[in-house]
Design a protein around this motif. Structure first.
Motif, PDB file in Angstrom:
ATOM      1  N   TYR A 144      44.967 -26.015  13.561  1.00  0.00           N
ATOM      2  CA  TYR A 144      45.413 -25.150  12.469  1.00  0.00           C
ATOM      3  C   TYR A 144      44.863 -25.654  11.137  1.00  0.00           C
ATOM      4  O   TYR A 144      44.339 -24.876  10.337  1.00  0.00           O
ATOM      5  N   GLU A 145      44.983 -26.946  10.912  1.00  0.00           N
ATOM      6  CA  GLU A 145      44.499 -27.524   9.653  1.00  0.00           C
ATOM      7  C   GLU A 145      42.984 -27.388   9.536  1.00  0.00           C
ATOM      8  O   GLU A 145      42.469 -27.106   8.453  1.00  0.00           O
ATOM      9  N   GLY A 191      41.122 -25.042  10.864  1.00  0.00           N
ATOM     10  CA  GLY A 191      40.857 -23.635  10.564  1.00  0.00           C
ATOM     11  C   GLY A 191      41.190 -23.297   9.128  1.00  0.00           C
ATOM     12  O   GLY A 191      40.476 -22.542   8.461  1.00  0.00           O
ATOM     13  N   ARG A 192      42.255 -23.851   8.628  1.00  0.00           N
ATOM     14  CA  ARG A 192      42.662 -23.596   7.242  1.00  0.00           C
ATOM     15  C   ARG A 192      41.642 -24.188   6.262  1.00  0.00           C
ATOM     16  O   ARG A 192      41.272 -23.553   5.277  1.00  0.00           O
ATOM     17  N   GLN A 193      41.188 -25.388   6.570  1.00  0.00           N
ATOM     18  CA  GLN A 193      40.169 -26.026   5.711  1.00  0.00           C
ATOM     19  C   GLN A 193      38.860 -25.236   5.739  1.00  0.00           C
ATOM     20  O   GLN A 193      38.225 -25.043   4.706  1.00  0.00           O
ATOM     21  N   GLY A 229      38.546 -22.063   6.240  1.00  0.00           N
ATOM     22  CA  GLY A 229      38.776 -20.826   5.490  1.00  0.00           C
ATOM     23  C   GLY A 229      38.671 -21.051   3.986  1.00  0.00           C
ATOM     24  O   GLY A 229      38.147 -20.220   3.260  1.00  0.00           O
ATOM     25  N   GLN A 230      39.154 -22.197   3.525  1.00  0.00           N
ATOM     26  CA  GLN A 230      39.088 -22.500   2.083  1.00  0.00           C
ATOM     27  C   GLN A 230      37.662 -22.776   1.659  1.00  0.00           C
ATOM     28  O   GLN A 230      37.244 -22.408   0.564  1.00  0.00           O
ATOM     29  N   GLN A 247      35.694 -19.500   1.259  1.00  0.00           N
ATOM     30  CA  GLN A 247      36.027 -18.695   0.083  1.00  0.00           C
ATOM     31  C   GLN A 247      35.286 -19.237  -1.098  1.00  0.00           C
ATOM     32  O   GLN A 247      34.760 -18.816  -1.947  1.00  0.00           O
TER      33      GLN A 247
END
Length: 65
Positions: free
Chosen positions: A54-55, A57-59, A61-62, A65
């Motif tokens: 999860y982390e 994937g979140r990183q 995604g950031q 952007q």
């Protein structure tokens, strides 16, 4: 914990429980109590892997952007 596990493993009530898998083989350790710590640790490892994924994937995604 060790004393409690040893006590429960010697229990005559638990000795009568059939601990065979779906193929009819005895599970490793052949004791209902000894399977609990392994299952607990597997759950912790799986949870840790899920959090790490999860982390990651979140990183990612950031960064995108």
């Amino acid at each position: 914990m060790r004393d409690l596990t040893a006590f429960v493993n010697r229990s005559t009530d638990l000795a009568g429980i059939d601990i065979r898998d779906e193929r009819g083989h005895l599970t490793e350790g052949a004791s209902p109590v000894l399977a609990t710590p392994a299952a607990f640790m597997a759950g912790i490892a799986f949870s840790g892997a899920m959090v790490a994924a999860y982390e990651a994937g979140r990183q990612a995604g950031q960064v995108a952007q």
